[in-house]
Structures are given as structure tokens and as C-alpha cells.
Motif scaffolding. Structure first.
Motif, mmCIF file in Angstrom:
data_model
loop_
_atom_site.group_PDB
_atom_site.id
_atom_site.type_symbol
_atom_site.label_atom_id
_atom_site.label_comp_id
_atom_site.label_asym_id
_atom_site.label_seq_id
_atom_site.Cartn_x
_atom_site.Cartn_y
_atom_site.Cartn_z
ATOM 1 N N ILE A 48 -9.846 4.992 -0.816
ATOM 2 C CA ILE A 48 -9.551 5.341 -2.209
ATOM 3 C C ILE A 48 -8.682 4.282 -2.859
ATOM 4 O O ILE A 48 -8.955 3.823 -3.970
ATOM 5 N N VAL A 49 -7.630 3.855 -2.163
ATOM 6 C CA VAL A 49 -6.725 2.849 -2.724
ATOM 7 C C VAL A 49 -7.455 1.523 -2.917
ATOM 8 O O VAL A 49 -7.265 0.844 -3.936
ATOM 9 N N ALA A 50 -8.301 1.149 -1.973
ATOM 10 C CA ALA A 50 -9.069 -0.087 -2.126
ATOM 11 C C ALA A 50 -9.940 -0.022 -3.377
ATOM 12 O O ALA A 50 -10.080 -1.016 -4.111
ATOM 13 N N GLY A 51 -10.524 1.144 -3.638
ATOM 14 C CA GLY A 51 -11.340 1.301 -4.837
ATOM 15 C C GLY A 51 -10.524 1.179 -6.108
ATOM 16 O O GLY A 51 -10.950 0.551 -7.079
ATOM 17 N N VAL A 52 -9.319 1.788 -6.119
ATOM 18 C CA VAL A 52 -8.439 1.695 -7.285
ATOM 19 C C VAL A 52 -8.012 0.255 -7.517
ATOM 20 O O VAL A 52 -8.002 -0.237 -8.650
ATOM 21 N N VAL A 53 -7.656 -0.456 -6.446
ATOM 22 C CA VAL A 53 -7.235 -1.849 -6.565
ATOM 23 C C VAL A 53 -8.362 -2.701 -7.149
ATOM 24 O O VAL A 53 -8.138 -3.525 -8.040
ATOM 25 N N GLY A 54 -9.581 -2.487 -6.670
ATOM 26 C CA GLY A 54 -10.707 -3.245 -7.196
ATOM 27 C C GLY A 54 -10.971 -2.953 -8.661
ATOM 28 O O GLY A 54 -11.198 -3.876 -9.462
ATOM 29 N N MET A 55 -10.949 -1.668 -9.036
ATOM 30 C CA MET A 55 -11.167 -1.273 -10.424
ATOM 31 C C MET A 55 -10.100 -1.853 -11.331
ATOM 32 O O MET A 55 -10.398 -2.417 -12.391
ATOM 33 N N CYS A 56 -8.833 -1.739 -10.916
ATOM 34 C CA CYS A 56 -7.740 -2.249 -11.744
ATOM 35 C C CYS A 56 -7.793 -3.768 -11.861
ATOM 36 O O CYS A 56 -7.458 -4.330 -12.906
ATOM 37 N N GLY A 57 -8.225 -4.430 -10.807
ATOM 38 C CA GLY A 57 -8.371 -5.873 -10.875
ATOM 39 C C GLY A 57 -9.374 -6.282 -11.941
ATOM 40 O O GLY A 57 -9.138 -7.233 -12.703
ATOM 41 N N GLU A 58 -10.478 -5.556 -12.040
ATOM 42 C CA GLU A 58 -11.488 -5.847 -13.059
ATOM 43 C C GLU A 58 -10.963 -5.582 -14.462
ATOM 44 O O GLU A 58 -11.371 -6.245 -15.423
ATOM 45 N N LEU A 59 -10.044 -4.631 -14.592
ATOM 46 C CA LEU A 59 -9.498 -4.271 -15.903
ATOM 47 C C LEU A 59 -8.219 -5.030 -16.249
ATOM 48 O O LEU A 59 -7.641 -4.821 -17.311
ATOM 49 N N GLY A 60 -7.764 -5.889 -15.343
ATOM 50 C CA GLY A 60 -6.543 -6.651 -15.608
ATOM 51 C C GLY A 60 -5.280 -5.825 -15.513
ATOM 52 O O GLY A 60 -4.298 -6.105 -16.209
ATOM 53 N N ILE A 61 -5.273 -4.817 -14.653
ATOM 54 C CA ILE A 61 -4.134 -3.911 -14.496
ATOM 55 C C ILE A 61 -3.473 -4.154 -13.141
ATOM 56 O O ILE A 61 -4.153 -4.205 -12.110
ATOM 57 N N ASP A 62 -2.145 -4.309 -13.136
ATOM 58 C CA ASP A 62 -1.405 -4.415 -11.879
ATOM 59 C C ASP A 62 -1.239 -3.037 -11.255
ATOM 60 O O ASP A 62 -1.184 -2.022 -11.965
ATOM 61 N N VAL A 63 -1.138 -2.996 -9.935
ATOM 62 C CA VAL A 63 -0.968 -1.739 -9.202
ATOM 63 C C VAL A 63 0.370 -1.767 -8.477
ATOM 64 O O VAL A 63 0.692 -2.748 -7.793
ATOM 65 N N ILE A 64 1.149 -0.709 -8.635
ATOM 66 C CA ILE A 64 2.387 -0.526 -7.878
ATOM 67 C C ILE A 64 2.180 0.639 -6.907
ATOM 68 O O ILE A 64 1.722 1.715 -7.306
ATOM 69 N N ALA A 65 2.506 0.418 -5.642
ATOM 70 C CA ALA A 65 2.515 1.499 -4.664
ATOM 71 C C ALA A 65 3.950 1.972 -4.513
ATOM 72 O O ALA A 65 4.842 1.166 -4.208
ATOM 73 N N GLU A 66 4.199 3.249 -4.744
ATOM 74 C CA GLU A 66 5.564 3.779 -4.664
ATOM 75 C C GLU A 66 5.688 4.770 -3.517
ATOM 76 O O GLU A 66 4.694 5.261 -2.986
ATOM 77 N N GLY A 67 6.922 5.034 -3.133
ATOM 78 C CA GLY A 67 7.165 6.000 -2.071
ATOM 79 C C GLY A 67 6.931 5.457 -0.679
ATOM 80 O O GLY A 67 6.701 6.227 0.257
ATOM 81 N N ILE A 68 7.011 4.142 -0.499
ATOM 82 C CA ILE A 68 6.769 3.526 0.808
ATOM 83 C C ILE A 68 7.982 3.747 1.711
ATOM 84 O O ILE A 68 9.109 3.428 1.336
ATOM 85 N N GLU A 69 7.735 4.263 2.896
ATOM 86 C CA GLU A 69 8.839 4.591 3.798
ATOM 87 C C GLU A 69 8.764 3.884 5.140
ATOM 88 O O GLU A 69 9.718 3.950 5.923
ATOM 89 N N THR A 70 7.661 3.207 5.427
ATOM 90 C CA THR A 70 7.544 2.518 6.721
ATOM 91 C C THR A 70 6.972 1.122 6.525
ATOM 92 O O THR A 70 6.256 0.848 5.559
ATOM 93 N N GLY A 71 7.282 0.260 7.488
ATOM 94 C CA GLY A 71 6.723 -1.078 7.456
ATOM 95 C C GLY A 71 5.218 -1.059 7.613
ATOM 96 O O GLY A 71 4.518 -1.915 7.046
ATOM 97 N N GLU A 72 4.694 -0.101 8.382
ATOM 98 C CA GLU A 72 3.243 -0.008 8.575
ATOM 99 C C GLU A 72 2.542 0.296 7.247
ATOM 100 O O GLU A 72 1.480 -0.278 6.950
ATOM 101 N N GLU A 73 3.127 1.201 6.453
ATOM 102 C CA GLU A 73 2.539 1.487 5.138
ATOM 103 C C GLU A 73 2.557 0.237 4.267
ATOM 104 O O GLU A 73 1.559 -0.085 3.597
ATOM 105 N N ALA A 74 3.687 -0.474 4.257
ATOM 106 C CA ALA A 74 3.814 -1.673 3.429
ATOM 107 C C ALA A 74 2.798 -2.734 3.836
ATOM 108 O O ALA A 74 2.136 -3.352 2.977
ATOM 109 N N ARG A 75 2.639 -2.966 5.125
ATOM 110 C CA ARG A 75 1.701 -3.990 5.587
ATOM 111 C C ARG A 75 0.256 -3.605 5.286
ATOM 112 O O ARG A 75 -0.562 -4.449 4.900
ATOM 113 N N CYS A 76 -0.060 -2.338 5.430
ATOM 114 C CA CYS A 76 -1.407 -1.868 5.125
ATOM 115 C C CYS A 76 -1.716 -2.059 3.644
ATOM 116 O O CYS A 76 -2.800 -2.532 3.275
ATOM 117 N N LEU A 77 -0.771 -1.713 2.780
ATOM 118 C CA LEU A 77 -0.966 -1.862 1.336
ATOM 119 C C LEU A 77 -1.104 -3.331 0.952
ATOM 120 O O LEU A 77 -1.912 -3.687 0.085
#
Length: 254
Positions: A194-223
Motif C-alpha cells: 500500500i505504501v509503495a503504491g502511495v509513494v508512486g502515485m504521489c511521485g507522479e503528482l509531485g507530492i512529498d510523502v512523510i511517514a510519521e509515528g516511526i518507532e524502530t530502526g527496522e521501520e525507518a529502513r523499510c520506509l
């Protein structure tokens, strides 16, 4: 909540009573992991002694919502200017407290002039969890803010209130992923897809994406692997009452 009555709103602006309670702000950084710097600080409402947001927000109602929204903007700008904040300043706003965007923004512009904080470094983001029944009205507000020179952000994207229909009417500068999509994303194929799809869509529309609520290094690296460079959460830094976080204070950026 129905679309605000414009005439009633203007009267409320003219006849607004004092708020009747004090509040302050804590600031949490949003980091750019690619540039290894602090991109912005989100202003998070707190009690004057650092009490949680609920102690303040529980006192907001339909009668004082407009006054509170206006006071929030001015207070956030005042403190950010005093702290000599060099990053963007992200301010939450109540769309349901706005009656005429071009009029309701005047006190914000005056505060920016008074305290010497550039409007080009202010981001307005919709209040977390506030239900918006009239998406086109929200698009109208954001369009006016963008015209003036502010950056615009949609909070909690994917949570239901702000979604694809809104993006069809208005393309903000930023969307902030709902933290439910972020939590445990490194262990969830559906969330990653789902997130990959949002990132791709926003990239086409010229929109930056912020991921919030990150609590682990694994989440940060995956994002980061999914192409997200703007991140926010306890993994990087907790909010600081009337204080800012520098690049050097975020270990993950070193």
C-alpha cells in the motif's frame, strides 16, 4: 459537521471572546534521511508546563474553536521565531474553524510579519482525526493557502477522512501517511504494498510523502527502501517543549 456558515463565521471572528486558558507548544522534528538534516518541526500543542495535548484540546468546543485555531497559529509562529527555527514550521489547523480562507488567514500573516518568520517556511497541515464532510471546501482552503505562499499538507492519509477523492480536487505539497500504515511495516507485506503504491502515485503528482509515528530502526529502513526520505517519530526524536532539535542531536542522521 456541515459546511461552515460564512456569514455566521465572520460574525464569530468579529465578536470572538478571549480564549480563557493558556497553552504552549512542543516541537518534534521531521527529518530528511537523504539529506541528513532536520526538514521541519511540527508544533504539537501542550499545557504550559508540558501537560499532554488532551489537557488543552478537551477545552476546545464549537464556541471557541475559531479563537483557539487563530491563537494556535500565532503562538506557534511566536515561539518558532523566538527559537530562531531555521527549518520549516508545521502548524496544524482546524478546517472546520475556517469560514473565509482569505479573511481567516490575516492574523497569521500579521503574526509572521510581527515576529519576522517567513511565510514560505510555514506548512499548514490538517488537524489529525478531524472529520471533513466537505472535501471541496477543504480543497478551497488549501488552494488559498498555497496561493499565498504557504506549504500545505494532508495529515493521516489513508485513515479515511483525507484520501483519494481529496487528491483529485487538490494536490498538496505533502501527504503524511497514517501511522497505522507505518507501524510494523517491515513485517507486513500488505502495508509495504500500500505504501509503495502511495509513494508512486504521489511521485507522479509531485507530492512529498512523510511517514510519521516511526518507532524502530527496522521501520525507518523499510520506509527508506520504499523511497520515503521524510520521516518523523520517537525513533528520531521526541517532542521538546518550547525547544528545537538540531541535526547533530538526531543520532540516525550522523
Amino acid at each position: 459537521m456541515p459546511t461552515p456558515d460564512r456569514a455566521a463565521g465572520c460574525a464569530q471572528c468579529r465578536d470572538a471572546q478571549p480564549l480563557g486558558f493558556e497553552f504552549s507548544y512542543a516541537f518534534q522534528p521531521i527529518v530528511d534521511v537523504s539529506a541528513r538534516r532536520v526538514f521541519a518541526h511540527e508544533a504539537l500543542v501542550r499545557g504550559v508546563a508540558g501537560e499532554g495535548a488532551d489537557t488543552v484540546l478537551s477545552r476546545v468546543n464549537d464556541e471557541n474553536r475559531y479563537t483557539f485555531d487563530q491563537a494556535c497559529r500565532q503562538k506557534a509562529i511566536q515561539i518558532a521565531a523566538r527559537l530562531q527555527m531555521a527549518s520549516y514550521l508545521s502548524i496544524n489547523f482546524y478546517p472546520n474553524a475556517i469560514y473565509r480562507p482569505e479573511v481567516c488567514i490575516r492574523s497569521t500573516l500579521e503574526a509572521a510579519r510581527r515576529y519576522g518568520f517567513p511565510i514560505k517556511r510555514i506548512i499548514f497541515e490538517t488537524v489529525e482525526g478531524e472529520k471533513i464532510d466537505d472535501g471541496k471546501w477543504l480543497a478551497e482552503i488549501l488552494t488559498e493557502y498555497k496561493r499565498i505562499g504557504f506549504k500545505t499538507a494532508i495529515d493521516d492519509f489513508g485513515a479515511g477522512f483525507a484520501g483519494l477523492n481529496l487528491l483529485a480536487d487538490f494536490q498538496p505539497d505533502i501527504v503524511k501517511l497514517d501511522m497505522a500504515l507505518v507501524r510494523g511495516i517491515d513485517q507486513s507485506l500488505p502495508r509495504r504494498s500500500i505504501v509503495a503504491g502511495v509513494v508512486g502515485m504521489c511521485g507522479e503528482l509531485g507530492i512529498d510523502v512523510i511517514a510519521e509515528g516511526i518507532e524502530t530502526g527496522e521501520e525507518a529502513r523499510c520506509l527508506a527502501d520504499l523511497g520515503i526520505r521524510l520521516m518523523q517519530g520517537y525513533w528520531f526524536a521526541r517532542p521538546v517543549l518550547e525547544g528545537i532539535v538540531t541535526d547533530a542531536q538526531v543520532p540516525w542522521l550522523a
